[in-house]
Motif scaffolding. Structure first.
Motif, PDB file in Angstrom:
ATOM      1  N   VAL B 660     -31.373  18.335  34.827  1.00  0.00           N
ATOM      2  CA  VAL B 660     -30.518  19.433  35.249  1.00  0.00           C
ATOM      3  C   VAL B 660     -29.096  18.938  35.514  1.00  0.00           C
ATOM      4  O   VAL B 660     -28.112  19.545  35.070  1.00  0.00           O
ATOM      5  N   PHE B 664     -25.591  20.107  33.780  1.00  0.00           N
ATOM      6  CA  PHE B 664     -24.460  20.617  34.567  1.00  0.00           C
ATOM      7  C   PHE B 664     -23.194  19.827  34.268  1.00  0.00           C
ATOM      8  O   PHE B 664     -22.110  20.380  34.128  1.00  0.00           O
ATOM      9  N   PHE B 667     -21.800  20.970  31.071  1.00  0.00           N
ATOM     10  CA  PHE B 667     -21.116  22.259  31.238  1.00  0.00           C
ATOM     11  C   PHE B 667     -19.706  22.062  31.804  1.00  0.00           C
ATOM     12  O   PHE B 667     -18.725  22.575  31.289  1.00  0.00           O
ATOM     13  N   GLY B 866     -35.653  26.532  36.129  1.00  0.00           N
ATOM     14  CA  GLY B 866     -34.248  26.324  35.787  1.00  0.00           C
ATOM     15  C   GLY B 866     -34.102  25.817  34.370  1.00  0.00           C
ATOM     16  O   GLY B 866     -33.261  26.306  33.608  1.00  0.00           O
ATOM     17  N   LEU B 870     -32.304  27.515  31.248  1.00  0.00           N
ATOM     18  CA  LEU B 870     -31.289  26.764  30.524  1.00  0.00           C
ATOM     19  C   LEU B 870     -31.525  26.862  29.021  1.00  0.00           C
ATOM     20  O   LEU B 870     -30.594  27.091  28.232  1.00  0.00           O
ATOM     21  N   TYR B 873     -30.469  30.128  27.755  1.00  0.00           N
ATOM     22  CA  TYR B 873     -29.017  30.244  27.695  1.00  0.00           C
ATOM     23  C   TYR B 873     -28.472  29.511  26.473  1.00  0.00           C
ATOM     24  O   TYR B 873     -27.638  30.018  25.736  1.00  0.00           O
ATOM     25  N   ARG B 878     -24.741  33.702  26.849  1.00  0.00           N
ATOM     26  CA  ARG B 878     -24.723  34.188  28.231  1.00  0.00           C
ATOM     27  C   ARG B 878     -25.442  35.517  28.370  1.00  0.00           C
ATOM     28  O   ARG B 878     -25.998  35.820  29.411  1.00  0.00           O
ATOM     29  N   LEU B 881     -29.002  34.947  28.864  1.00  0.00           N
ATOM     30  CA  LEU B 881     -29.302  34.520  30.229  1.00  0.00           C
ATOM     31  C   LEU B 881     -29.515  35.742  31.117  1.00  0.00           C
ATOM     32  O   LEU B 881     -30.464  35.810  31.906  1.00  0.00           O
ATOM     33  N   MET B 950     -30.346  27.393  40.318  1.00  0.00           N
ATOM     34  CA  MET B 950     -30.217  27.103  38.888  1.00  0.00           C
ATOM     35  C   MET B 950     -29.527  28.259  38.181  1.00  0.00           C
ATOM     36  O   MET B 950     -28.632  28.061  37.349  1.00  0.00           O
ATOM     37  N   LEU B 954     -25.998  28.103  36.271  1.00  0.00           N
ATOM     38  CA  LEU B 954     -25.917  28.453  34.844  1.00  0.00           C
ATOM     39  C   LEU B 954     -24.910  29.585  34.640  1.00  0.00           C
ATOM     40  O   LEU B 954     -24.134  29.571  33.689  1.00  0.00           O
ATOM     41  N   ARG B 955     -24.935  30.524  35.537  1.00  0.00           N
ATOM     42  CA  ARG B 955     -24.038  31.655  35.348  1.00  0.00           C
ATOM     43  C   ARG B 955     -22.594  31.292  35.631  1.00  0.00           C
ATOM     44  O   ARG B 955     -21.692  31.824  34.993  1.00  0.00           O
ATOM     45  N   GLY B 958     -21.901  27.811  33.332  1.00  0.00           N
ATOM     46  CA  GLY B 958     -22.168  28.140  31.926  1.00  0.00           C
ATOM     47  C   GLY B 958     -21.429  29.391  31.511  1.00  0.00           C
ATOM     48  O   GLY B 958     -20.358  29.340  30.913  1.00  0.00           O
TER      49      GLY B 958
END
Lengths: 516, 986
Positions: B660, B664, B667, B866, B870, B873, B878, B881, B950, B954-955, B958
């Motif tokens: 993870v 990140f 990203f 998570g 991911l 996504y 997006r 997601l 998570m 991501l939101r 990401g």
């Protein structure tokens, strides 16, 4: 419910009465966060101010009325004793005046000393827009309260973990507070970044040291560590390394040489009221804890750590005062002065006797008193782009506004330890404790350092009174009653403590016993 | 006694107002003020001469044993008379010296009187602290008085020099006082003198006190400040530099001499310093052409002389010293004031230009001649009386077969010769001299009254001389006290301060000295040549300036070297200190050879080596992405080590966390330059490398020693038992998380919520967009992650056709896929995602429930969700997601936290303790026997918090970054936007 658990874990006894100042401040901090979330922006400042002052004053009342009732509470994790209560009350009172400096919003035409919105890019359109809308960073207040709460806990913490937690509660808000100056924002942000990174290192050393002390003693409680040390047959590398690492962590907080490097940059970059807060309250808390840890936990190892402290004290006094000589920025000069005071305070730690405790308490009070006033005055002297901190800009200030310059001169004389100011009483008691504790050579170095220090303080006074003001020099802005009161009280107390220190000394002596 | 000081202080306070209204004439009025203590002291002369000692004691700061204690004894009495008597004359004289137009006259008047007050306090004080206080006050006021002509730079510098030297000495003295006070247990001077403490600390204290005294009285090696201080207005010189301030040091020596003269360092220090001072002063005085400087060096010479006699330690010598002090105060103030008059009358003080004063100002001239005679010790002046006594007291020591009395006598004798010579030179130069006669000046006679003080004091010197036809009894009280304190009360003091001893050896020597002085004056041209040849290689003044420059230089250099604002430099310093101090302690540690198991399986060192290589490579990497990936390798290495050590649950968690965080990082890195900023290769880099490596080794060593030195059993030894018996689970890690240390976990998940919110609020700078936009809400072009120009139109066209063909089939693997830019779609990825997503969710639920006994638990399970999100996504963009979990992340976080807290509170109702688990057994259809541990609910809370975190990350890192980059791409076409808040490092 299982019997095994019941026998191992008992419900902790907590004396809420003794802890009430801490609880009041931290509770107010939480409310303050809620205020940020729910009160409309237009009213926030007023609500926050009422809350902060109410909380501080309530806490002072509770602390003062509760003073004298000593207790070890929270399962031995917290020792509310004489020095602890004394320092708590000192921190609270100094915080009131620091809060007054922070609340000032008449000096800068754009508002108070804090940026309109911390996450707008410096110099951007956003920033201008928010400034024009008259926004201010009221988030300052919860941060301030948390930091004060952390300090209150810090000075009564009786085990290494609580110490660490309190250290972080105290420090983390400060890192943020340093970053939100309204003027020279990039400098402010850079300062905060440095403070944070180096501060994190300091904390890490402290934590590492705590872990090793635990590994040695099997307990994080200061008293237990002392017992383990007294039961020690021979030298033990673990505990020595623990003392060294813990000391490094605390030296960092009180900005003793060579862990002082962050201080000048941060003091200059941070908004002046926040600098006042760091220079006064953080120093009080840091030295208070250093004193407690060394006296309560490690006095049995004095032969091992004293040489280190001698060196640090001597180096701090000399290097800081000599470096202060060349500074051309008033805030930077005050920063070095603040560093050098850490060296003087270490003399009392080295002394390792009751006078050492009492004199530290006295020194901290007089030092913090003068510091708040000095930084308050720094905020008053302003040019077109904010505070005018270059020394040359202060030339002839005594001719333009004798009152402000006179007040500043008194505070500087107090820093220098000239008789009839509070600073003299501080130096006198600390030196006395040092001599009684067998640290005469350090005291002699202290006297030499005082002399050099006197030179640069007097130089500023000469500059203010005996030189002609520059043509386009800065103006002294008339502040709101907030800053006005804070500065006046600071100057008046500096004189009063210099001439009638008896009550202060008595209080400090009464408070000069640690319990474990 | 306090009253006297208060009166003068009050006068100082009102002086500016008086000057404001009366101009310089105010000084006439103010001159009365010092007369009050003078008359007071005179009125007490009977008591004092009978040996009474008057004391006054007002407690001030009791805890510090600090009181306003005064004592008037024989010594103090004489000092008060000098200080106030000459003070009155000087204040009177100011009226004629200044004009109404003089600058800063108001403050000058105030400072002068304040100085009188502090000087009175100094000589009367019977408390070390009080003495120090007045001592510092005289320093401060002398600074203000010397720097009175603040506009001139030389004046300011002279003032600063005087201040520096005397303050430095004062502080040394202060420490000495402190040691004395702490050792004796009292700050009262008379008590300390009576106690006569001894010991090595006392010796240190006395040395420090002597430094203070020497610096204040301009004795070698501190003599250099006095000539510079001649920049002061003449009344100041007449008072401070003849009668008052410079006498403070001598006074202190005189005060301490009875009790401490036999401390081993006392005599050598004072006598050597005194001899050098008196010779340097006399020598230099002969070189000067400025009358005032001549007097200044003369003063230095005389101060040295006085010091010598207080240093000897016998009562006769001390009394002679006191007589010298009185004589000097009288004649030197007289002469200084005459110089002021001459300066005003002619505009110069240069003896090469002055002539013919005798005729213009006869009164002044008579006074000058009389005073100069006293200075040269010509019979029948008091100067002669004093010097006779002095010679006599030294001669009395000759018999002791020690060398020092003879050497000292030689020095004193030479000094007397020099004094005679410069006295002659002074009078001749000022009054009638025509040596050189370069542009002689015109004399404008001054008012008669302005010459009066000089004449009066000159005459007074003679009067005192004749007074001494009988023994000069005013010195007897001091002598008696001296003997008292030496425990020698029985010894009878025989006063030798008499005008005429008869024609003996001493008198002969005096005559010889005078004659030699006259000869020197006669041969002054040759002597001047001789002096010119012997130029000084080093001067104390030069050393002072050297030290000052050195300190400045040092400060600049050190600031430049250490305080550059460079974070690496600061950090290196801190690390080096840590290496040096705890590192040294570490090496000295006795715990180097404990039970330390290096490894248990060969795979461990293998993984370790890989991790080390990866770590080094990460530090060396210049690409950010590579550095992160290599960092990941070390993380996975840790996971493998966990697995080897029988902690599969930890390993699982570690792997998930690594994955993870890697994602990140990637990203976040989209917003940063691909490479770390380019730094020139510098040697400091290797230095930093070295510091880093050594520091790492130190910390590793600390860890090693810590492990080796372990004596207590780890608390975790009991965990296995408790985890099963109390916590009801076999997975110890999970039980620790949800039961044994549930409070910690509670804190951690609260922190997670705060961190998630923090990350989100940093990324969503302007708004926290709560609206979940799903693919079905979307109208318009498909452009997510569009590559714009990188793909040729034909390729893009073919890709678009292919995708549309598959979409037309009527079957969509991922709905979000349709929102992607055509060239970004991967059908295979979409298919795989579709296939594994639900499996992963099920797996996570399994982990959640199984966690109590098997590897897993809420934390790991949340991370699995998570990772599943991911994957969605990455495969669908997006909008996918949003499709996968169309709930606001904040809600999930909130609900998770609520469940966790709720389970804790519920446990309190149930068991009485927060987070106390209960094990419930029951049978459920289909599942059979179920063992439910209530901490499961807490774990569910943890699970939800992790899922929420998570999703939030991501939101924000990401999806929101996607939007921002697209927006900025449209605005400017710039693919590397300026970071938000954190500026890029280029």
């Amino acid at each position: 419910m299982n019997e095994l658990i019941a026998s191992v874990f008992e419900t902790p006894v907590i004396n809420y009465r003794q802890l009430s100042p801490i609880l009041i401040i931290l509770g107010a901090a939480v409310i303050s966060v809620l205020v940020e979330a729910f009160v409309p922006r237009a009213n926030r400042r007023v609500v926050q101010l009422v809350l902060v002052f109410l909380a501080l004053i309530t806490a002072i009342i509770w602390a003062v009325t509760g003073a004298g009732q000593q207790a070890i509470t929270g399962e031995g994790a917290i020792a509310v004793d004489g020095p602890g209560t004394f320092l708590q009350i000192t921190i609270l009172i100094v915080s009131v005046f620091v809060a007054m400096l922070m609340a000032e919003n008449r000096l800068d035409p754009a508002g108070d000393a804090f940026t309109a919105r911390a996450n707008s890019l410096p110099g951007s359109e956003d920033e201008r827009e928010y400034t024009n809308r008259g926004w201010t960073t009221t988030e300052l207040w919860p941060l301030f309260l948390f930091s004060v709460g952390g300090m209150l806990l810090f000075v009564v913490a009786n085990d290494l973990l609580i110490l660490f937690v309190a250290l972080e509660v105290m420090s983390l808000p400060l890192y943020l507070m340093a970053a939100i100056a309204r003027r020279r924002r990039l400098l402010s942000q850079e300062a905060a970044m440095k403070y944070f990174l180096l501060g994190a290192f300091g904390s890490a050393f402290f934590l590492y040291g705590s872990a090793m002390a635990y590994g040695f003693a099997g307990s994080i409680r200061l008293g237990d560590i002392a017992n383990a040390i007294s039961a020690l047959p021979g030298p033990n590398g673990l505990i020595i390394a623990a003392v060294a690492l813990l000391s490094v962590g605390m030296f960092f907080k009180i900005a003793a040489v060579p862990f002082h490097m962050w201080a000048p940059d941060v003091y200059v970059g941070a908004p002046s009221p926040v600098t006042a807060f760091m220079a006064s309250c953080v120093k009080i808390a840091g030295v208070g804890v250093l004193l407690r840890v060394m006296y309560v936990a490690f006095s049995g190892l004095a032969w091992d750590w004293r040489p280190l402290f001698w060196i640090v004290s001597i180096v701090t006094m000399l290097v800081a005062t000599i470096l202060a000589l060349t500074q051309t920025d008033i805030k930077r000069m005050l920063a070095y002065s603040s560093i050098s005071h850490a060296g003087f305070l270490l003399i009392a730690v080295i002394a390792l006797n009751p006078q050492g405790i009492a004199s530290t308490l006295i020194y901290l009070v007089v030092y913090a008193t003068a510091t708040v006033g000095a930084f308050g005055i720094v905020t008053l002297v302003r040019g077109p782009s904010g505070e005018a901190t270059h020394l040359s800009q202060w030339a002839g200030l005594g001719k333009r506004s004798p009152l402000v310059a006179g007040g500043f001169a008194i505070l500087l004389l107090s820093f220098a330890g000239i008789p009839l100011t509070a600073g003299f009483i501080g130096k006198f008691t600390v030196f006395g404790a040092g001599i009684a504790g067998g640290a005469t050579p350090v005291v002699i170095v202290g006297a030499v350092a005082s002399m050099i220090a006197a030179f640069f303080y007097v130089r500023v006074i000469v500059l203010m009174f005996f030189t002609d003001p520059a043509e386009d020099g800065p103006t002294v802005v008339t502040p709101s009653p907030f800053t006005g009161i804070a500065i006046s009280v600071s100057v008046i107390l500096t004189v009063i403590f210099g001439i009638f220190p008896q009550p202060l000394i008595e209080l400090a002596e009464k408070a000069s016993i640690f319990i474990r | 006694m306090l009253a006297q000081i208060v009166i003068v202080t009050v006068a100082a306070l009102i002086a500016p107002t008086l000057v404001r209204f009366l101009g310089r004439r105010a000084f006439l009025l103010l001159a009365i003020v010092p007369l009050i203590p003078f008359i007071w002291a005179l009125s007490l002369s009977d008591e004092i001469l009978e040996g009474e000692i008057l004391q006054q004691n007002i407690p001030w700061i009791e805890s510090l044993d600090f009181s306003i204690a005064f004592e008037l004894d024989g010594l103090a009495w004489i000092m008060v008379l000098i200080v106030s008597g000459i003070g009155a004359l000087v204040v009177f004289y100011c009226n004629y010296y200044f004009t109404d137009a003089s600058r800063g006259l108001r403050s000058f008047a105030a400072y002068l009187l304040a100085f009188v007050a502090s000087m009175l306090g100094l000589v009367l004080a019977n408390d070390l602290l009080l003495l120090f206080l007045f001592w510092e006050l005289t320093t401060v006021f002398s600074y203000l008085l010397i720097g009175h002509n603040a506009e001139s730079k030389s004046s300011r510098r002279a003032a600063m020099k005087a201040l520096m030297v005397t303050t430095a000495g004062g502080l040394a003295m202060f420490v000495g006082f402190l040691i004395l006070g702490v050792q004796v247990g009292s700050m009262e001077i008379s008590v300390i003198l009576d106690a006569e403490p001894r010991g090595s600390l006392i010796t240190v204290a006395i040395a420090l006190v002597l430094i203070g005294a020497l610096s204040k009285s301009a004795l070698f090696p501190f003599h250099f400040w006095l000539p510079s201080a001649m920049a002061a207005p003449t009344p100041v010189s007449a008072y401070l530099h003849a009668a008052a301030m410079v006498k403070a040091g001598i006074y202190l020596i005189a005060r301490f001499a009875p009790a401490f003269a036999d401390v081993e360092i006392w005599r050598p220090t004072i006598i050597i310093a005194g001899c050098i001072t008196t010779l340097i002063g006399g020598w230099q005085a002969l070189k000067q052409t400025d009358l005032k400087l001549m007097l200044a060096y003369g003063t230095i010479s005389q101060l040295g002389l006085m010091a010598i006699f207080f240093g000897v330690g016998t009562v006769e010598a001390a009394v002679a010293g006191l007589a010298l002090l009185i004589a000097h105060a009288v004649f030197k103030s007289s002469l200084f004031m005459s110089v002021g008059v001459i300066d005003r009358a002619t505009g110069t003080r240069d003896i090469r230009r002055l002539h013919g004063l005798w005729n213009a100002m006869p009164l002044l001239s008579i006074g000058m001649v009389l005073s100069a005679l006293s200075m040269a010790a010509v019979i029948p002046t008091f100067g002669f009386v004093a010097k006779e006594a002095a010679f006599g007291s030294l001669a009395a020591e000759w018999g002791n077969s020690a060398l020092w009395p003879i050497l000292t006598f030689v020095a004193v004798f030479v000094s007397a010769v020099l004094t005679a010579a410069y006295a002659l030179r002074f009078v001749y130069g000022a009054l009638s001299g025509s040596d050189g006669a370069a542009s002689p000046v015109r004399v404008r006679p001054r008012p008669l009254l302005s010459q009066a003080p000089t004449a009066f004091l000159g005459l007074f010197g003679v009067v005192l001389g004749f007074w001494s036809i009988k023994p000069f009894i005013f010195l007897d009280p001091y002598a008696d006290e001296f003997l008292d304190q030496q425990g020698n009360a029985a010894a009878q003091f025989h006063n030798e301060v008499i005008l005429w001893h008869g024609f003996n050896l001493i008198f002969t020597l005096s005559l010889v000295a005078l004659v030699l002085g006259a000869v020197m004056f006669w041969q002054r041209k040759r002597f001047a040549k001789l002096q010119a040849m012997l130029h000084q290689p080093i001067s104390a003044d030069g050393i002072y300036h050297g030290i000052m420059r050195g300190i400045d230089r040092f400060a600049v250099e050190v600031t430049g070297a250490t305080q550059r604002g460079s974070l690496p430099l600061y950090l290196s310093t801190i690390l080096i200190v840590v290496i040096v101090i705890p590192g040294t302690l570490l090496i000295l540690s006795p715990n180097w050879f404990g039970n330390f198991v290096w490894f248990e399986s060969p795979l461990q060192p293998f993984v370790g080596v890989i991790m080390i290589i990866a770590a080094i490579a990460a530090a060396r990497s210049r690409r950010r992405l590579r550095a992160v990936a290599l960092l990941g390798v070390t993380g996975y290495g840790v996971a493998i080590l966990f697995a080897f050590n029988g902690a599969p649950d930890l390993a699982l968690t570690q792997v998930l966390v690594e994955t993870v965080s890697l994602v990140f990082f990637v990203f976040a890195m989209r917003r940063l330059p691909t490479h770390f900023s380019n730094r020139p290769l510098r040697r400091s880099r290797f230095l930093r490398l070295l510091v880093g490596v050594v520091f790492g080794a130190t910390m590793a060593g600390v860890t090693y020693v810590a492990i080796s030195a372990r004596t207590a059993n780890p608390i975790s030894d009991d965990f296995a038992k408790w985890a099963y018996e109390v916590g009801g689970g076999k997975n110890i890690v999970n039980v620790i998380l949800v039961d044994i240390r549930a409070w910690d976990t509670m804190g951690e998940i609260s922190f997670l919520v705060a961190a998630a919110t923090g990350v989100a609020s940093l990324v969503f700078i302007k708004r926290r967009n709560a609206r979940i936009v799903r693919p079905t809400d979307l109208e318009g072009p498909k452009q997510v992650w569009g590559l714009d120009d990188t793909m040729t139109l034909s390729v893009r066209q073919s890709v678009v056709e292919g995708n549309e063909a598959s979409d037309r089939e009527g079957f969509t693997w991922l709905r979000g896929g349709a929102t992607l830019a055509p060239e970004r779609r991967s059908i295979i990825f979409e298919v795989v995602t579709r296939l594994i997503f639900h499996t992963m969710i099920i797996f996570s639920i399994y982990l959640l429930f199984a966690g109590h006994n098997r590897p897993g638990g809420g934390f790991a399970a949340g991370l699995v969700v998570g990772v599943a999100l991911l994957v969605r996504y990455l495969a669908g963009g997006r909008y996918e997601l949003a499709e996968a979990l169309p709930i606001d992340a904040g809600r999930i976080l909130g609900i998770g936290l609520m469940i966790a807290v709720g389970s804790g509170i519920a446990a309190m109702f149930y068991t009485g303790t927060m987070f106390q688990s209960e094990i419930i057994h029951f049978t459920w259809p289909v599942f059979g026997e179920v063992k439910l541990v209530t901490s499961l609910f807490f774990d569910i809370g943890v699970y939800l918090v992790v899922v929420g975190l998570m999703l939030d990350v991501l939101r924000s890192l990401g999806a929101e970054l996607d939007i921002q980059m697209e927006d900025e791409g449209e605005d400017s076409g710039d693919s590397v936007p300026v970071g938000s808040g954190v500026s890029s490092e280029s």
